[in-house]
Design a protein around this motif. Structure first.
Motif, PDB file in Angstrom:
ATOM      1  N   ARG A  12       0.365  -1.042   0.173  1.00 25.07           N
ATOM      2  CA  ARG A  12       0.079  -0.229  -0.234  1.00 25.07           C
ATOM      3  C   ARG A  12       0.810   1.688  -0.047  1.00 25.07           C
ATOM      4  NH1 ARG A  12      -2.689  -2.792   3.988  1.00 25.07           N
ATOM      5  NH2 ARG A  12      -2.275  -1.389   5.740  1.00 25.07           N
ATOM      6  N   PHE A  13       2.095   0.996   0.662  1.00 24.79           N
ATOM      7  CA  PHE A  13       2.797   2.418   0.648  1.00 24.79           C
ATOM      8  C   PHE A  13       3.897   2.438  -0.318  1.00 24.79           C
ATOM      9  CE2 PHE A  13       6.341   4.510   3.791  1.00 24.79           C
ATOM     10  CZ  PHE A  13       5.320   5.822   3.235  1.00 24.79           C
ATOM     11  N   ALA A  14       3.939   1.564  -0.603  1.00 22.92           N
ATOM     12  CA  ALA A  14       4.883   1.585  -2.057  1.00 22.92           C
ATOM     13  C   ALA A  14       5.129   2.708  -2.888  1.00 22.92           C
ATOM     14  CB  ALA A  14       5.116  -0.131  -3.177  1.00 22.92           C
ATOM     15  N   ASP A  15       4.164   3.163  -3.446  1.00 20.17           N
ATOM     16  CA  ASP A  15       4.101   4.327  -4.370  1.00 20.17           C
ATOM     17  C   ASP A  15       5.200   5.262  -3.403  1.00 20.17           C
ATOM     18  OD1 ASP A  15       2.357   3.783  -7.031  1.00 20.17           O
ATOM     19  OD2 ASP A  15       1.781   1.975  -5.673  1.00 20.17           O
ATOM     20  N   THR A  16       4.084   5.431  -2.342  1.00 19.57           N
ATOM     21  CA  THR A  16       4.712   7.331  -1.461  1.00 19.57           C
ATOM     22  C   THR A  16       6.282   6.834  -1.477  1.00 19.57           C
ATOM     23  OG1 THR A  16       1.903   7.006  -0.717  1.00 19.57           O
ATOM     24  CG2 THR A  16       3.776   8.012   0.349  1.00 19.57           C
ATOM     25  N   TYR A  17       6.269   5.586  -0.890  1.00 22.62           N
ATOM     26  CA  TYR A  17       7.320   5.763  -0.590  1.00 22.62           C
ATOM     27  C   TYR A  17       8.900   5.586  -1.726  1.00 22.62           C
ATOM     28  CZ  TYR A  17      11.606   3.023   0.971  1.00 22.62           C
ATOM     29  OH  TYR A  17      13.208   2.372   0.791  1.00 22.62           O
ATOM     30  N   SER A  18       7.884   5.158  -2.829  1.00 18.73           N
ATOM     31  CA  SER A  18       9.161   5.604  -3.933  1.00 18.73           C
ATOM     32  C   SER A  18       9.171   6.844  -4.422  1.00 18.73           C
ATOM     33  CB  SER A  18       8.579   4.772  -4.992  1.00 18.73           C
ATOM     34  OG  SER A  18       8.543   3.061  -4.761  1.00 18.73           O
ATOM     35  N   GLN A  19       8.200   7.777  -4.318  1.00 18.19           N
ATOM     36  CA  GLN A  19       8.522   9.188  -5.026  1.00 18.19           C
ATOM     37  C   GLN A  19       9.075   9.982  -3.807  1.00 18.19           C
ATOM     38  OE1 GLN A  19       4.322  11.001  -4.261  1.00 18.19           O
ATOM     39  NE2 GLN A  19       3.832   9.502  -5.344  1.00 18.19           N
ATOM     40  N   ASN A  20       9.406   9.702  -2.815  1.00 23.21           N
ATOM     41  CA  ASN A  20      10.890  10.110  -1.738  1.00 23.21           C
ATOM     42  C   ASN A  20      12.287   9.698  -2.535  1.00 23.21           C
ATOM     43  OD1 ASN A  20       8.760  11.328  -1.193  1.00 23.21           O
ATOM     44  ND2 ASN A  20       9.075   9.705   0.809  1.00 23.21           N
ATOM     45  N   HIS A  21      12.709   8.684  -3.155  1.00 21.26           N
ATOM     46  CA  HIS A  21      13.876   8.179  -3.662  1.00 21.26           C
ATOM     47  C   HIS A  21      14.013   8.800  -4.919  1.00 21.26           C
ATOM     48  CE1 HIS A  21      12.488   5.485  -0.643  1.00 21.26           C
ATOM     49  NE2 HIS A  21      14.055   5.243  -0.143  1.00 21.26           N
ATOM     50  N   SER A  22      15.482   8.964  -5.241  1.00 24.24           N
ATOM     51  CA  SER A  22      16.011   9.995  -6.188  1.00 24.24           C
ATOM     52  C   SER A  22      17.139   8.528  -6.743  1.00 24.24           C
ATOM     53  CB  SER A  22      17.232  11.022  -6.070  1.00 24.24           C
ATOM     54  OG  SER A  22      17.850  10.992  -4.740  1.00 24.24           O
ATOM     55  N   GLU A  23      18.043   8.756  -7.589  1.00 19.12           N
ATOM     56  CA  GLU A  23      19.363   7.378  -7.817  1.00 19.12           C
ATOM     57  C   GLU A  23      19.489   7.602  -7.063  1.00 19.12           C
ATOM     58  OE1 GLU A  23      18.466   4.726 -11.085  1.00 19.12           O
ATOM     59  OE2 GLU A  23      16.924   6.130 -10.224  1.00 19.12           O
ATOM     60  N   HIS A  24      19.598   8.174  -5.496  1.00 20.89           N
ATOM     61  CA  HIS A  24      20.631   7.980  -4.241  1.00 20.89           C
ATOM     62  C   HIS A  24      19.985   7.242  -3.456  1.00 20.89           C
ATOM     63  CE1 HIS A  24      23.647  10.446  -7.361  1.00 20.89           C
ATOM     64  NE2 HIS A  24      24.415   9.525  -7.057  1.00 20.89           N
ATOM     65  N   GLY A  25      18.560   7.039  -3.606  1.00 22.57           N
ATOM     66  CA  GLY A  25      17.618   6.546  -2.384  1.00 22.57           C
ATOM     67  C   GLY A  25      17.083   7.451  -2.022  1.00 22.57           C
ATOM     68  N   ASP A  26      16.694   7.849  -0.825  1.00 21.31           N
ATOM     69  CA  ASP A  26      16.008   8.508  -0.216  1.00 21.31           C
ATOM     70  C   ASP A  26      17.074   9.410   0.927  1.00 21.31           C
ATOM     71  OD1 ASP A  26      16.888   7.386   2.272  1.00 21.31           O
ATOM     72  OD2 ASP A  26      14.864   6.845   3.081  1.00 21.31           O
ATOM     73  N   ILE A  27      16.566  10.643   1.228  1.00 26.48           N
ATOM     74  CA  ILE A  27      17.956  11.580   1.597  1.00 26.48           C
ATOM     75  C   ILE A  27      19.222  10.587   3.287  1.00 26.48           C
ATOM     76  CG2 ILE A  27      16.888  12.223   3.632  1.00 26.48           C
ATOM     77  CD1 ILE A  27      18.020  15.644   3.167  1.00 26.48           C
ATOM     78  N   HIS A  28      18.473  10.407   3.388  1.00 29.18           N
ATOM     79  CA  HIS A  28      18.293   9.736   4.461  1.00 29.18           C
ATOM     80  C   HIS A  28      20.670   8.357   4.277  1.00 29.18           C
ATOM     81  CE1 HIS A  28      15.578  11.086   6.912  1.00 29.18           C
ATOM     82  NE2 HIS A  28      16.458  11.418   7.874  1.00 29.18           N
TER      83      HIS A  28
END
Length: 248
Positions: A12-28
């Motif tokens: 359920r969360f996959a699309d929202t989660y993926s929006q925050n990922h660039s080619e280096h992942g998320d900021i953390h």
């Protein structure tokens, strides 16, 4: 609540989660986890690598661009769909849906390196997952995994703040509780995590047959701190821990 419930929530969360990922992942991942992971990696060119719990596939793509032969699995079918769409055709990454607790479709001794990036705390049966990683590695193969730091990120942990929102200190609670707990990610979804003590992790690794090679509690580099100054607070306590172990 176990792994099956965690899978439903990640789907359920996959699309929202993926929006925050660039080619280096998320900021953390960019600030903390990627530098630690790659500092632990030795030779990777032409090596068989498993991205165990690949999510939307950013790390698989980084590994493939570095010359590795990458297989990637995730227990969320939606995550695999997103990862496949985001991967250019020239990157030969073999994506499959699969739970790291049971990867029967992968052969014994298939990989030189396995990386599980922020995955193990999403699994109810981490002991079984460790045994699967051991089975899949070649002799002297390396297993690198990152998790929320179990000493500081616990059920009930969080900042103690003043009335005007100033952060005073980080509260830790229920450290010796081992099991499922809910953590809100994003605006709506509560994700299911599984907490264990540091003792349980290390003893289970040794019982499985792994040899500990190194541990990193990541903190931001001076270079990344200039780019993301808000992470200054992460010198107060670590959010993550990274393990490097080898198959004896």
């Amino acid at each position: 609540m176990g792994t099956e419930e965690a899978i439903k929530r990640w789907d359920r969360f996959a699309d929202t989660y993926s929006q925050n990922h660039s080619e280096h992942g998320d900021i953390h991942k960019e600030v903390f986890l990627n530098p630690a992971i790659f500092s632990f990696i030795e030779t990777i060119t032409n090596k068989n690598v498993l991205d165990a719990g690949c999510g939307e596939g950013y790390l698989s793509r980084m590994l493939a661009k570095s010359g590795a032969h990458v297989t990637a699995v995730d227990y969320s079918a939606r995550m695999i769909e997103i990862a496949t769409k985001r991967t250019p055709p020239d990157l030969e990454i073999h994506y499959q849906q699969g739970n790291c607790e049971e990867l029967h479709f992968l052969e014994d001794h298939s990989f030189d390196l396995i990386i599980a990036n922020m995955v193990i705390h999403d699994l109810a049966n981490y002991e079984k997952a460790f045994r699967e990683m051991y089975r899949l590695l070649r002799d002297q193969g390396t297993f690198i995994f990152t998790i929320l730091h179990p000493c500081f990120v616990t059920p009930g942990s969080g900042w103690e703040k003043t009335k005007d929102g100033k952060k005073l200190h980080w509260n830790v609670d229920q450290y010796f509780y081992e099991g499922a707990y809910e953590q809100r990610l994003g605006d709506q979804e509560k994700m299911l995590f599984f907490h264990r003590t540091l003792t349980s992790y290390i003893n289970t690794l040794m019982k499985t047959g792994f040899r500990l090679e190194g541990i990193i509690e990541p903190k931001p580099s001076e270079e990344l701190l200039q780019q993301y100054p808000s992470f200054e607070e992460d010198f107060r306590c670590p959010d993550f821990i990274v393990f490097k172990v080898k198959k004896s």
